[in-house]
Structures are given as C-alpha cells and as structure tokens.
Design a protein around this motif. Structure first.
Motif, PDB file in Angstrom:
ATOM      1  N   GLY A 147      -4.292   0.306  -4.941  1.00  0.00           N
ATOM      2  CA  GLY A 147      -3.186   1.266  -5.051  1.00  0.00           C
ATOM      3  C   GLY A 147      -2.039   1.039  -4.236  1.00  0.00           C
ATOM      4  N   THR A 148      -0.858   1.701  -4.761  1.00  0.00           N
ATOM      5  CA  THR A 148       0.396   1.467  -4.253  1.00  0.00           C
ATOM      6  C   THR A 148       0.868   3.183  -3.998  1.00  0.00           C
ATOM      7  OG1 THR A 148       1.110  -0.693  -4.684  1.00  0.00           O
ATOM      8  CG2 THR A 148       2.932   0.974  -3.974  1.00  0.00           C
ATOM      9  N   ARG A 195       0.669  -1.284   0.057  1.00  0.00           N
ATOM     10  CA  ARG A 195      -0.126   0.082   0.023  1.00  0.00           C
ATOM     11  C   ARG A 195       0.629   1.198   0.072  1.00  0.00           C
ATOM     12  NH1 ARG A 195      -5.339  -0.548   1.419  1.00  0.00           N
ATOM     13  NH2 ARG A 195      -5.506   1.816   0.528  1.00  0.00           N
ATOM     14  N   TYR A 196       1.955   1.182   0.771  1.00  0.00           N
ATOM     15  CA  TYR A 196       3.052   2.223   0.908  1.00  0.00           C
ATOM     16  C   TYR A 196       4.329   1.766   0.518  1.00  0.00           C
ATOM     17  CZ  TYR A 196      -1.002   4.636   2.991  1.00  0.00           C
ATOM     18  OH  TYR A 196      -2.181   4.874   3.219  1.00  0.00           O
ATOM     19  N   LEU A 197       5.124   2.600  -0.003  1.00  0.00           N
ATOM     20  CA  LEU A 197       6.343   2.262  -0.400  1.00  0.00           C
ATOM     21  C   LEU A 197       7.324   3.413  -0.591  1.00  0.00           C
ATOM     22  CD1 LEU A 197       7.405  -0.691  -1.136  1.00  0.00           C
ATOM     23  CD2 LEU A 197       7.367  -0.289  -3.597  1.00  0.00           C
ATOM     24  N   VAL A 198       8.580   3.309   0.323  1.00  0.00           N
ATOM     25  CA  VAL A 198       9.626   4.393   0.121  1.00  0.00           C
ATOM     26  C   VAL A 198      10.867   3.881  -0.426  1.00  0.00           C
ATOM     27  CG1 VAL A 198      10.739   6.499   1.417  1.00  0.00           C
ATOM     28  CG2 VAL A 198       8.281   5.701   2.228  1.00  0.00           C
ATOM     29  N   SER A 222       4.102   8.890  -6.647  1.00  0.00           N
ATOM     30  CA  SER A 222       2.804   8.995  -7.033  1.00  0.00           C
ATOM     31  C   SER A 222       2.254   7.876  -6.397  1.00  0.00           C
ATOM     32  CB  SER A 222       2.670   8.755  -8.684  1.00  0.00           C
ATOM     33  OG  SER A 222       1.514   8.967  -9.230  1.00  0.00           O
ATOM     34  N   MET A 223       0.627   7.800  -6.831  1.00  0.00           N
ATOM     35  CA  MET A 223      -0.107   6.580  -6.479  1.00  0.00           C
ATOM     36  C   MET A 223      -0.174   5.617  -7.748  1.00  0.00           C
ATOM     37  SD  MET A 223      -2.095   4.930  -4.607  1.00  0.00           S
ATOM     38  CE  MET A 223      -3.242   5.865  -3.425  1.00  0.00           C
ATOM     39  N   TYR A 224      -0.028   4.520  -7.419  1.00  0.00           N
ATOM     40  CA  TYR A 224       0.024   3.673  -8.842  1.00  0.00           C
ATOM     41  C   TYR A 224      -1.008   2.806  -8.793  1.00  0.00           C
ATOM     42  CZ  TYR A 224       4.365   5.251 -10.276  1.00  0.00           C
ATOM     43  OH  TYR A 224       5.497   6.272 -10.519  1.00  0.00           O
ATOM     44  N   LEU A 225      -2.112   2.554  -9.719  1.00  0.00           N
ATOM     45  CA  LEU A 225      -3.245   1.714  -9.550  1.00  0.00           C
ATOM     46  C   LEU A 225      -2.990   0.736 -10.651  1.00  0.00           C
ATOM     47  CD1 LEU A 225      -5.841   4.350  -9.272  1.00  0.00           C
ATOM     48  CD2 LEU A 225      -5.294   2.668  -7.515  1.00  0.00           C
ATOM     49  N   CYS A 226      -3.340  -0.519 -10.074  1.00  0.00           N
ATOM     50  CA  CYS A 226      -3.457  -1.674 -11.216  1.00  0.00           C
ATOM     51  C   CYS A 226      -4.985  -2.049 -11.559  1.00  0.00           C
ATOM     52  CB  CYS A 226      -2.613  -3.036 -10.576  1.00  0.00           C
ATOM     53  SG  CYS A 226      -2.793  -4.443 -11.488  1.00  0.00           S
ATOM     54  N   TRP A 284      -1.701  -0.833 -15.806  1.00  0.00           N
ATOM     55  CA  TRP A 284      -0.858   0.025 -14.914  1.00  0.00           C
ATOM     56  C   TRP A 284      -1.269   1.441 -15.025  1.00  0.00           C
ATOM     57  CZ3 TRP A 284       0.609  -1.071 -10.339  1.00  0.00           C
ATOM     58  CH2 TRP A 284       1.036  -2.468  -9.712  1.00  0.00           C
ATOM     59  N   TYR A 285      -1.693   2.100 -14.157  1.00  0.00           N
ATOM     60  CA  TYR A 285      -1.962   3.522 -14.268  1.00  0.00           C
ATOM     61  C   TYR A 285      -1.281   4.420 -13.138  1.00  0.00           C
ATOM     62  CZ  TYR A 285      -6.382   2.462 -16.692  1.00  0.00           C
ATOM     63  OH  TYR A 285      -7.251   2.072 -17.715  1.00  0.00           O
ATOM     64  N   ARG A 286      -1.010   5.454 -13.259  1.00  0.00           N
ATOM     65  CA  ARG A 286      -0.622   6.593 -12.466  1.00  0.00           C
ATOM     66  C   ARG A 286      -1.523   7.695 -12.117  1.00  0.00           C
ATOM     67  NH1 ARG A 286       5.230   9.731 -12.684  1.00  0.00           N
ATOM     68  NH2 ARG A 286       4.696  11.380 -11.320  1.00  0.00           N
TER      69      ARG A 286
END
Lengths: 114, 117
Positions: free
Chosen positions: A108-109, A9-12, A87-91, A34-36
């Motif tokens: 989302g991630t 869900r969250y990545l740094v 950004s937020m990435y949606l599959c 894959w969307y941004r």
C-alpha cells in the motif's frame, strides 16, 4: 513467493500536482489492479488491466488514469491531485482468470494531498 | 450485482478466546468466497477461499470458514485467538465480469479485531 511492490509507502503531495503511483509484480501475472481503501468503505476498484496496454475502468475511475507499458508494471496517475484523493492505495495482481482468481496485494501507499 | 456485508465493524476478544467473524453475501450464481487479513501497515493476505465441495474450509494461521448457502453466509472462525491475530479482516466474493474474461472481487467493509491480553 509472489511479490508485489509499491514505489512509496507514504507520499505527501499538493493540490493540483500530478502524482504517479508505481506497482511492480515479479510473478509474470497477466492481471493487475488498483484499489482505494478508505475507513468504513473497504476496498474499491479504481482500474484493472488484463494485459499490456489493456485497461478497464473499475467502480471509481474518476480523477484517475493508468498505464501498463510492461507486463510487470502498472502505474496509477492522478492528473491533478485533490484533497478528496487522500487515501490508502493498494495494488494487486493475479495469474488466473475466472471468479476464483486469488489476488496478491502490495503493502500500500498512503497518499496525503494537502 | 454482487455484494458483501460484514455486520461487525469492530470486535474485541481476549487472547485465548474463540472468534467468529460474520460475512453475508449476495450473488446470483455459485459464489466464490474469500477471506483476507490486513495487519497494520500491510497489504492484504489471503486466509482461505471457497469454490465448491466441502463447506468447511481450512486456511492459514489456524482459521477456518463455513459456507452456508441457505443463510448466504461465509463466517470465519478460530478456536483460540492469539495477540498476533489483531488485524482487519475482509470478506470478498468473486463475480461480475471484467475485461479479458476476468471477474472482479467485491469486498466487504472489513471487521477490525482487537485482542486483549
């Protein structure tokens, strides 16, 4: 119910790191996306896959690559992460072809590149 | 190329009031139109879609939308808003060929709905 899951869900990550975002769907869908998502810009298509090992560039593919080795899994790869990829990435996945195909989205991630 | 415009970036309504979210599209052929909702921290969920036939379509959660070809519009409505409707709403049009005989969805930039108690 269709389920689309994303590995984080969250990545740094740090600038220059190689980043993998994983997406899995459990409904045997042929198509995966894959969307941004950025504030004020809506959703923009990065890459699309309509079959195993088949991929197509979307509107903003620069700086990204994808992999689809199995039907249920679609990975987005940032070869060398940069801060402008925060950004937020949606599959998403869909079963049907044609302009009326409904897409099912994962949660989302949210990726932060420092 | 197709495009979608959502003129309102942010709308605030009181709970119990009616709601209309605007969407205008540009597409050369018969459009396939969608409304999606994104609750905070969630992915997108389909509310409703229009392909053909009756121009007033019903969706989930009490939402409906009306297709007006002459105005190139597909506005989303709800007669009485609940606090749980606070979310971001996206209009989308299907079209533009991708590989494998697939078509892309083009999304608007979204309208954020705030609901006051």
């Amino acid at each position: 119910d269709v389920k689309v899951t994303q590995s984080s869900r969250y990545l740094v990550k740090r600038t220059g790191e190689k980043v993998f975002l994983e997406c899995v769907q459990d409904m045997d869908h042929e198509n995966m996306f894959w969307y941004r998502q950025d504030p004020g810009l809506g959703l923009r298509l990065i890459y699309f896959s309509y079959d195993v090992k088949m991929k197509e560039k979307g509107d903003i593919p620069e700086g990204y690559s994808v992999s689809r080795e199995k039907k249920e899994r679609f990975s987005l790869i940032l070869e060398s992460a940069s801060t402008n990829q925060t950004s937020m990435y949606l599959c998403a996945s869909s079963a049907l072809e044609g302009p009326g195909a409904e897409q099912y989205f994962g949660p989302g991630t949210r990726l932060t590149v420092t | 190329a197709q495009s979608v415009t959502q003129p309102d970036i942010h709308i605030t309504v009181s709970e119990g009031a009616s709601l209309e979210l605007r969407c205008n599209y540009s597409y050369g052929a018969t459009p396939y139109l969608f409304w999606y909702v994104q609750s905070p921290g969630q992915g997108l969920q389909l509310l409703l879609k229009y392909f053909s036939g009756d121009t007033l379509v019903q969706g989930i959660k009490g939402f409906e939308a009306e297709f007006k070809r002459s105005q190139s519009s597909f506005n989303l409505r709800k007669p009485s808003v609940h606090w749980s409707d606070a979310a971001e709403y996206f209009c989308a049009v299907g079209g533009g060929l991708l590989g494998g005989s697939n078509y892309k969805l083009t999304f608007g930039k979204g309208t954020l709905l705030t609901v006051n108690p």
